[in-house]
Motif scaffolding. Structure first.
Motif, PDB file in Angstrom:
ATOM      1  N   GLU A  89      48.482  43.212  47.592  1.00  0.00           N
ATOM      2  CA  GLU A  89      47.824  43.918  48.698  1.00  0.00           C
ATOM      3  C   GLU A  89      46.312  43.924  48.568  1.00  0.00           C
ATOM      4  O   GLU A  89      45.617  44.216  49.523  1.00  0.00           O
ATOM      5  N   ASN A  90      45.809  43.671  47.355  1.00  0.00           N
ATOM      6  CA  ASN A  90      44.358  43.686  47.176  1.00  0.00           C
ATOM      7  C   ASN A  90      43.878  42.272  46.890  1.00  0.00           C
ATOM      8  O   ASN A  90      43.866  41.809  45.749  1.00  0.00           O
ATOM      9  N   TRP A  91      43.499  41.558  47.955  1.00  0.00           N
ATOM     10  CA  TRP A  91      43.079  40.178  47.810  1.00  0.00           C
ATOM     11  C   TRP A  91      41.769  40.049  47.054  1.00  0.00           C
ATOM     12  O   TRP A  91      41.498  39.017  46.437  1.00  0.00           O
ATOM     13  N   ASP A  92      40.939  41.079  47.073  1.00  0.00           N
ATOM     14  CA  ASP A  92      39.689  41.023  46.312  1.00  0.00           C
ATOM     15  C   ASP A  92      39.968  40.878  44.818  1.00  0.00           C
ATOM     16  O   ASP A  92      39.278  40.127  44.111  1.00  0.00           O
ATOM     17  N   GLU A  93      40.978  41.595  44.305  1.00  0.00           N
ATOM     18  CA  GLU A  93      41.317  41.508  42.888  1.00  0.00           C
ATOM     19  C   GLU A  93      41.809  40.109  42.536  1.00  0.00           C
ATOM     20  O   GLU A  93      41.450  39.540  41.500  1.00  0.00           O
ATOM     21  N   ILE A  94      42.637  39.534  43.406  1.00  0.00           N
ATOM     22  CA  ILE A  94      43.173  38.196  43.160  1.00  0.00           C
ATOM     23  C   ILE A  94      42.052  37.164  43.178  1.00  0.00           C
ATOM     24  O   ILE A  94      41.975  36.272  42.321  1.00  0.00           O
ATOM     25  N   ARG A  95      41.173  37.285  44.173  1.00  0.00           N
ATOM     26  CA  ARG A  95      40.052  36.346  44.268  1.00  0.00           C
ATOM     27  C   ARG A  95      39.150  36.459  43.035  1.00  0.00           C
ATOM     28  O   ARG A  95      38.672  35.451  42.513  1.00  0.00           O
ATOM     29  N   THR A  96      38.929  37.687  42.551  1.00  0.00           N
ATOM     30  CA  THR A  96      38.089  37.881  41.367  1.00  0.00           C
ATOM     31  C   THR A  96      38.727  37.248  40.140  1.00  0.00           C
ATOM     32  O   THR A  96      38.069  36.527  39.374  1.00  0.00           O
ATOM     33  N   ALA A  97      40.035  37.485  39.953  1.00  0.00           N
ATOM     34  CA  ALA A  97      40.727  36.920  38.789  1.00  0.00           C
ATOM     35  C   ALA A  97      40.722  35.395  38.843  1.00  0.00           C
ATOM     36  O   ALA A  97      40.582  34.721  37.809  1.00  0.00           O
ATOM     37  N   TYR A  98      40.876  34.841  40.036  1.00  0.00           N
ATOM     38  CA  TYR A  98      40.837  33.384  40.179  1.00  0.00           C
ATOM     39  C   TYR A  98      39.484  32.835  39.743  1.00  0.00           C
ATOM     40  O   TYR A  98      39.405  31.818  39.037  1.00  0.00           O
ATOM     41  N   GLN A  99      38.402  33.492  40.144  1.00  0.00           N
ATOM     42  CA  GLN A  99      37.071  33.007  39.769  1.00  0.00           C
ATOM     43  C   GLN A  99      36.824  33.161  38.265  1.00  0.00           C
ATOM     44  O   GLN A  99      36.155  32.312  37.656  1.00  0.00           O
ATOM     45  N   VAL A 100      37.377  34.216  37.654  1.00  0.00           N
ATOM     46  CA  VAL A 100      37.262  34.359  36.197  1.00  0.00           C
ATOM     47  C   VAL A 100      37.988  33.219  35.504  1.00  0.00           C
ATOM     48  O   VAL A 100      37.478  32.604  34.552  1.00  0.00           O
ATOM     49  N   ALA A 101      39.194  32.892  35.995  1.00  0.00           N
ATOM     50  CA  ALA A 101      39.954  31.793  35.401  1.00  0.00           C
ATOM     51  C   ALA A 101      39.225  30.471  35.600  1.00  0.00           C
ATOM     52  O   ALA A 101      39.232  29.594  34.725  1.00  0.00           O
ATOM     53  N   ARG A 102      38.579  30.299  36.737  1.00  0.00           N
ATOM     54  CA  ARG A 102      37.886  29.043  37.036  1.00  0.00           C
ATOM     55  C   ARG A 102      36.598  28.911  36.240  1.00  0.00           C
ATOM     56  O   ARG A 102      36.286  27.829  35.716  1.00  0.00           O
ATOM     57  N   MET A 103      35.833  30.018  36.143  1.00  0.00           N
ATOM     58  CA  MET A 103      34.527  29.965  35.484  1.00  0.00           C
ATOM     59  C   MET A 103      34.624  30.203  33.980  1.00  0.00           C
ATOM     60  O   MET A 103      33.772  29.739  33.218  1.00  0.00           O
ATOM     61  N   GLY A 104      35.623  30.961  33.550  1.00  0.00           N
ATOM     62  CA  GLY A 104      35.813  31.213  32.129  1.00  0.00           C
ATOM     63  C   GLY A 104      35.040  32.390  31.587  1.00  0.00           C
ATOM     64  O   GLY A 104      35.209  32.769  30.419  1.00  0.00           O
ATOM     65  N   THR A 105      34.153  32.992  32.395  1.00  0.00           N
ATOM     66  CA  THR A 105      33.371  34.147  31.954  1.00  0.00           C
ATOM     67  C   THR A 105      33.267  35.170  33.079  1.00  0.00           C
ATOM     68  O   THR A 105      33.338  34.812  34.267  1.00  0.00           O
ATOM     69  N   VAL A 106      33.076  36.419  32.683  1.00  0.00           N
ATOM     70  CA  VAL A 106      32.882  37.482  33.661  1.00  0.00           C
ATOM     71  C   VAL A 106      31.561  37.287  34.398  1.00  0.00           C
ATOM     72  O   VAL A 106      31.480  37.437  35.622  1.00  0.00           O
ATOM     73  N   SER A 107      30.517  36.911  33.644  1.00  0.00           N
ATOM     74  CA  SER A 107      29.204  36.755  34.283  1.00  0.00           C
ATOM     75  C   SER A 107      29.218  35.603  35.286  1.00  0.00           C
ATOM     76  O   SER A 107      28.595  35.689  36.355  1.00  0.00           O
ATOM     77  N   GLY A 108      29.912  34.518  34.948  1.00  0.00           N
ATOM     78  CA  GLY A 108      29.996  33.389  35.885  1.00  0.00           C
ATOM     79  C   GLY A 108      30.729  33.762  37.156  1.00  0.00           C
ATOM     80  O   GLY A 108      30.301  33.413  38.265  1.00  0.00           O
ATOM     81  N   ALA A 109      31.834  34.492  37.027  1.00  0.00           N
ATOM     82  CA  ALA A 109      32.581  34.935  38.207  1.00  0.00           C
ATOM     83  C   ALA A 109      31.752  35.899  39.039  1.00  0.00           C
ATOM     84  O   ALA A 109      31.755  35.842  40.278  1.00  0.00           O
ATOM     85  N   ALA A 110      31.012  36.805  38.381  1.00  0.00           N
ATOM     86  CA  ALA A 110      30.184  37.776  39.093  1.00  0.00           C
ATOM     87  C   ALA A 110      29.112  37.070  39.908  1.00  0.00           C
ATOM     88  O   ALA A 110      28.821  37.455  41.053  1.00  0.00           O
ATOM     89  N   GLU A 111      28.532  36.011  39.360  1.00  0.00           N
ATOM     90  CA  GLU A 111      27.487  35.278  40.080  1.00  0.00           C
ATOM     91  C   GLU A 111      28.055  34.569  41.311  1.00  0.00           C
ATOM     92  O   GLU A 111      27.453  34.591  42.386  1.00  0.00           O
ATOM     93  N   VAL A 112      29.215  33.944  41.144  1.00  0.00           N
ATOM     94  CA  VAL A 112      29.841  33.246  42.266  1.00  0.00           C
ATOM     95  C   VAL A 112      30.200  34.222  43.381  1.00  0.00           C
ATOM     96  O   VAL A 112      30.009  33.938  44.572  1.00  0.00           O
ATOM     97  N   LEU A 113      30.721  35.379  42.994  1.00  0.00           N
ATOM     98  CA  LEU A 113      31.194  36.358  43.975  1.00  0.00           C
ATOM     99  C   LEU A 113      30.075  37.237  44.526  1.00  0.00           C
ATOM    100  O   LEU A 113      30.266  37.920  45.530  1.00  0.00           O
TER     101      LEU A 113
END
Length: 302
Positions: free
Chosen positions: A4-28
């Protein structure tokens, strides 16, 4: 379980893709604390770990790898969908919806016939209805409206011309009651008009100030019935010149007067105004208006 929370799924996907929290935060475009909160909440909801945390970043677990695969496929599908939607807006095909008053069919039909000959993949829906269609909800691509300038937000408005109206009679009426010599020779005549003397149309307001209520012998709430009554010889009545002059048996007993004019407006929604399909329709309608009244380009009349 339901996601139900697509934002959480999108965030986790970017973490898996980028490998770091900071990288996912920058993309998002979010704070790194938001990324951590989303991942922790999603893992709690799923009841499993999506990542192994270590000093160099986040490594997807088996469940995280599955999320990465699904996320990549979903992102590709959305990209393809966005491309198809953008492309559809640029194509001269599919449905084109135009709404106007019935009297403007003589203007709209030649314009659309020309447009559809040039672009045979277009499908026209022409809706004549007195109600105001809501362009922001996609009820029409182009609206032609009469009266005061439309003021709805997010609409693009331009004047198409002026609706000229004249007073008409059937030969049978003239034979029985005579023909008025002009706008000041209406005493004793019988009239067809709207079902309310409070009509906002300028020609009906003018008539209400010229003749007594008892002179109105036929009243109807829409123009088609009024036209039928005029053709039947029940009384004198107003018709747009585009409509009246297309009926050979009717006689124009009083020519159009400036006091009876009302402007016509082309209305489109800002989100669709620049699309090729809408721009082509606007161009065709303006060209048709000039052909119907070549002098209208200078006088603003059709």
């Amino acid at each position: 379980m339901r996601f139900e929370n697509w934002d959480e799924i999108r965030t986790a996907y970017q973490v898996a893709r980028m490998g770091t929290v900071s990288g996912a935060a920058e993309v998002l475009g979010v704070h790194h604390a938001t990324v951590i909160r989303h991942v922790d909440a999603l893992e709690t909801r799923l009841g499993t770990k999506l990542f192994q945390r270590h000093p160099r970043g986040y490594t997807p677990t088996e469940a995280g790898q599955q999320l990465l695969a699904v996320g990549q496929a979903t992102e590709d599908q959305f990209a393809q969908l966005a491309a198809r939607i953008a492309g559809a807006g640029e194509e001269m095909r599919g449905e084109l919806i135009i709404t106007s008053l019935p009297a403007l069919a003589a203007l709209v039909m030649p314009a659309m016939a020309e447009l559809m000959r040039a672009h045979p993949a277009l499908v026209l829906r022409y809706i004549t209805d007195p109600r105001v269609f809501r362009l922001e909800y996609g009820e029409a691509h182009v609206a032609i409206r009469a009266g005061a300038r439309p003021t709805e937000p997010d609409n693009v408005v331009s004047q198409l011309g002026v609706n000229r109206t004249a007073l008409y009679a059937a030969p049978e009426y003239i034979e029985r009651h005579g023909r008025p010599k002009g706008p000041n020779d209406l005493a004793g005549h019988r009239f067809v008009g709207p079902d309310s003397r409070e009509s906002r149309a300028p020609f009906f307001r003018w008539l209400a100030g010229q003749v007594p209520p008892e002179a109105m012998v036929f009243m109807a709430n829409e123009m088609a019935s009024q036209q039928a009554a005029i053709e039947a010889g029940l009384g004198l009545g107003f018709l747009p010149v585009l409509q009246g002059r297309a009926i050979p048996r009717l006689v124009e007993v009083v020519a159009p007067m400036t006091d009876w004019d009302s402007p016509f407006w082309l209305v489109t929604h800002v989100d669709l105004h620049r699309t090729p399909k809408v721009q082509a329709a606007l161009k065709a309608l303006r060209s048709a208006a000039v052909r119907l009244d070549p002098g209208g380009a200078k006088r603003g009349l059709i």
